[in-house]
Scaffold this motif. Structure first.
Motif, PDB file in Angstrom:
ATOM      1  N   LYS A  43       3.591   0.950  -6.358  1.00  0.00           N
ATOM      2  CA  LYS A  43       2.706  -0.201  -6.179  1.00  0.00           C
ATOM      3  C   LYS A  43       3.225  -1.394  -6.967  1.00  0.00           C
ATOM      4  O   LYS A  43       3.069  -2.533  -6.582  1.00  0.00           O
ATOM      5  CB  LYS A  43       1.297   0.158  -6.633  1.00  0.00           C
ATOM      6  CG  LYS A  43       0.641   1.195  -5.755  1.00  0.00           C
ATOM      7  CD  LYS A  43      -0.724   1.555  -6.275  1.00  0.00           C
ATOM      8  CE  LYS A  43      -1.339   2.661  -5.436  1.00  0.00           C
ATOM      9  NZ  LYS A  43      -2.594   3.138  -5.981  1.00  0.00           N
ATOM     10  N   GLY A  44       3.820  -1.075  -8.088  1.00  0.00           N
ATOM     11  CA  GLY A  44       4.367  -2.129  -8.933  1.00  0.00           C
ATOM     12  C   GLY A  44       5.483  -1.554  -9.786  1.00  0.00           C
ATOM     13  O   GLY A  44       5.670  -0.339  -9.857  1.00  0.00           O
ATOM     14  N   LEU A  45       6.211  -2.448 -10.432  1.00  0.00           N
ATOM     15  CA  LEU A  45       7.333  -2.014 -11.252  1.00  0.00           C
ATOM     16  C   LEU A  45       7.410  -2.922 -12.468  1.00  0.00           C
ATOM     17  O   LEU A  45       7.432  -4.147 -12.337  1.00  0.00           O
ATOM     18  CB  LEU A  45       8.633  -2.082 -10.448  1.00  0.00           C
ATOM     19  CG  LEU A  45       9.914  -1.702 -11.160  1.00  0.00           C
ATOM     20  CD1 LEU A  45       9.901  -0.229 -11.550  1.00  0.00           C
ATOM     21  CD2 LEU A  45      11.108  -1.998 -10.279  1.00  0.00           C
ATOM     22  N   THR A  46       7.398  -2.335 -13.635  1.00  0.00           N
ATOM     23  CA  THR A  46       7.531  -3.091 -14.875  1.00  0.00           C
ATOM     24  C   THR A  46       8.811  -2.656 -15.549  1.00  0.00           C
ATOM     25  O   THR A  46       8.989  -1.475 -15.858  1.00  0.00           O
ATOM     26  CB  THR A  46       6.328  -2.821 -15.809  1.00  0.00           C
ATOM     27  OG1 THR A  46       5.126  -3.131 -15.099  1.00  0.00           O
ATOM     28  CG2 THR A  46       6.427  -3.649 -17.067  1.00  0.00           C
ATOM     29  N   ILE A  47       9.682  -3.615 -15.782  1.00  0.00           N
ATOM     30  CA  ILE A  47      10.944  -3.332 -16.464  1.00  0.00           C
ATOM     31  C   ILE A  47      10.895  -4.053 -17.799  1.00  0.00           C
ATOM     32  O   ILE A  47      10.895  -5.283 -17.860  1.00  0.00           O
ATOM     33  CB  ILE A  47      12.152  -3.807 -15.621  1.00  0.00           C
ATOM     34  CG1 ILE A  47      12.144  -3.093 -14.265  1.00  0.00           C
ATOM     35  CG2 ILE A  47      13.451  -3.568 -16.369  1.00  0.00           C
ATOM     36  CD1 ILE A  47      13.179  -3.609 -13.294  1.00  0.00           C
ATOM     37  N   LYS A  48      10.837  -3.264 -18.871  1.00  0.00           N
ATOM     38  CA  LYS A  48      10.745  -3.852 -20.208  1.00  0.00           C
ATOM     39  C   LYS A  48      12.067  -4.482 -20.620  1.00  0.00           C
ATOM     40  O   LYS A  48      12.106  -5.609 -21.091  1.00  0.00           O
ATOM     41  CB  LYS A  48      10.314  -2.782 -21.212  1.00  0.00           C
ATOM     42  CG  LYS A  48       8.917  -2.264 -20.947  1.00  0.00           C
ATOM     43  CD  LYS A  48       8.535  -1.182 -21.920  1.00  0.00           C
ATOM     44  CE  LYS A  48       7.153  -0.640 -21.572  1.00  0.00           C
ATOM     45  NZ  LYS A  48       6.772   0.467 -22.419  1.00  0.00           N
ATOM     46  N   VAL A  56      17.386  -2.612 -10.818  1.00  0.00           N
ATOM     47  CA  VAL A  56      16.251  -1.762 -10.457  1.00  0.00           C
ATOM     48  C   VAL A  56      15.236  -2.624  -9.729  1.00  0.00           C
ATOM     49  O   VAL A  56      14.910  -3.729 -10.177  1.00  0.00           O
ATOM     50  CB  VAL A  56      15.615  -1.119 -11.713  1.00  0.00           C
ATOM     51  CG1 VAL A  56      14.447  -0.229 -11.326  1.00  0.00           C
ATOM     52  CG2 VAL A  56      16.649  -0.329 -12.493  1.00  0.00           C
ATOM     53  N   MET A  57      14.738  -2.122  -8.607  1.00  0.00           N
ATOM     54  CA  MET A  57      13.769  -2.878  -7.818  1.00  0.00           C
ATOM     55  C   MET A  57      12.950  -1.924  -6.948  1.00  0.00           C
ATOM     56  O   MET A  57      13.288  -0.752  -6.821  1.00  0.00           O
ATOM     57  CB  MET A  57      14.482  -3.903  -6.943  1.00  0.00           C
ATOM     58  CG  MET A  57      15.381  -3.287  -5.884  1.00  0.00           C
ATOM     59  SD  MET A  57      16.363  -4.488  -4.993  1.00  0.00           S
ATOM     60  CE  MET A  57      17.574  -4.916  -6.221  1.00  0.00           C
ATOM     61  N   THR A  58      11.902  -2.469  -6.344  1.00  0.00           N
ATOM     62  CA  THR A  58      11.110  -1.692  -5.401  1.00  0.00           C
ATOM     63  C   THR A  58      11.707  -1.879  -4.010  1.00  0.00           C
ATOM     64  O   THR A  58      12.541  -2.761  -3.790  1.00  0.00           O
ATOM     65  CB  THR A  58       9.638  -2.165  -5.383  1.00  0.00           C
ATOM     66  OG1 THR A  58       9.597  -3.511  -4.938  1.00  0.00           O
ATOM     67  CG2 THR A  58       8.996  -2.035  -6.750  1.00  0.00           C
ATOM     68  N   ALA A  59      11.246  -1.079  -3.070  1.00  0.00           N
ATOM     69  CA  ALA A  59      11.739  -1.168  -1.700  1.00  0.00           C
ATOM     70  C   ALA A  59      11.431  -2.536  -1.092  1.00  0.00           C
ATOM     71  O   ALA A  59      12.231  -3.083  -0.326  1.00  0.00           O
ATOM     72  CB  ALA A  59      11.135  -0.052  -0.848  1.00  0.00           C
ATOM     73  N   ARG A  60      10.287  -3.130  -1.451  1.00  0.00           N
ATOM     74  CA  ARG A  60       9.919  -4.450  -0.928  1.00  0.00           C
ATOM     75  C   ARG A  60      10.853  -5.551  -1.430  1.00  0.00           C
ATOM     76  O   ARG A  60      11.043  -6.561  -0.785  1.00  0.00           O
ATOM     77  CB  ARG A  60       8.492  -4.802  -1.316  1.00  0.00           C
ATOM     78  CG  ARG A  60       7.468  -4.097  -0.500  1.00  0.00           C
ATOM     79  CD  ARG A  60       6.111  -4.614  -0.841  1.00  0.00           C
ATOM     80  NE  ARG A  60       5.125  -4.042   0.048  1.00  0.00           N
ATOM     81  CZ  ARG A  60       3.847  -4.184  -0.102  1.00  0.00           C
ATOM     82  NH1 ARG A  60       3.380  -4.891  -1.104  1.00  0.00           N
ATOM     83  NH2 ARG A  60       3.014  -3.636   0.755  1.00  0.00           N
ATOM     84  N   GLN A  61      11.423  -5.342  -2.612  1.00  0.00           N
ATOM     85  CA  GLN A  61      12.294  -6.359  -3.199  1.00  0.00           C
ATOM     86  C   GLN A  61      13.731  -6.275  -2.676  1.00  0.00           C
ATOM     87  O   GLN A  61      14.509  -7.210  -2.851  1.00  0.00           O
ATOM     88  CB  GLN A  61      12.308  -6.213  -4.724  1.00  0.00           C
ATOM     89  CG  GLN A  61      10.969  -6.460  -5.362  1.00  0.00           C
ATOM     90  CD  GLN A  61      10.965  -6.049  -6.836  1.00  0.00           C
ATOM     91  OE1 GLN A  61      11.615  -5.076  -7.209  1.00  0.00           O
ATOM     92  NE2 GLN A  61      10.250  -6.807  -7.645  1.00  0.00           N
TER      93      GLN A  61
END
Length: 150
Positions: A43-48, A56-61
């Motif tokens: 649903k979301g992705l947080t990269i510190k 690193v990314m989501t499929a939508r990105q």
């Protein structure tokens, strides 16, 4: 992932470097390869802290990211690189020694015959124990009193 450390970032960077080396060797020019880890179903992705050597990314990105990439290769280079990438020998460490299919079938037939022979032998032992076991027990049962008298 799910509270467990994974080596996806390391593996992505390593495989990208390996692919770049192998492709560069084949086309005799430097080929840049990017390591990407795409998270599916998030649903979301947080990269510190952004990792080095991998994106690193989501499929939508993914599609917008690819569209923003600069055009580096021309049509001829893309065709040549695609042809090299499609060849299995590009990705192997050693060239494969192709074996005659008839020889492989012959070797499998020998193996199948050995397995079948072992199966028949095993069935023979089981039947022998099943049928011969009572005879041995019966013989010992009746012979043992005779042996004890002497």
């Amino acid at each position: 992932m799910a509270g467990r450390k994974q080596r996806h970032l390391y593996n992505s960077a390593h495989e990208a470097a390996r692919a770049g080396r192998l492709l560069s060797t084949q086309v005799r020019t430097v080929v840049g390869v990017a390591g990407i880890v795409v998270i599916l179903g998030a649903k979301g992705l947080t990269i510190k802290t952004p990792p080095t050597g991998t994106t690193v990314m989501t499929a939508r990105q993914l599609l917008p990211w690819l569209a923003r990439r600069p055009v580096v290769l021309g049509p001829r280079q893309i065709t040549a690189l695609s042809a090299v990438a499609a060849r299995p020998e590009t990705w192997r460490r050693t060239t494969s020694n192709l074996v005659d299919p008839g020889f492989v079938r012959y070797e499998f037939a020998k193996l199948r015959a050995a397995v079948e022979s072992a199966r028949r032998r095993r069935i023979g032992w089981v039947l022998g124990l099943f049928l011969g076991g009572p005879v041995v027990v019966n013989t010992l049962f009746y012979a043992f009193p005779l042996l004890v008298r002497f």
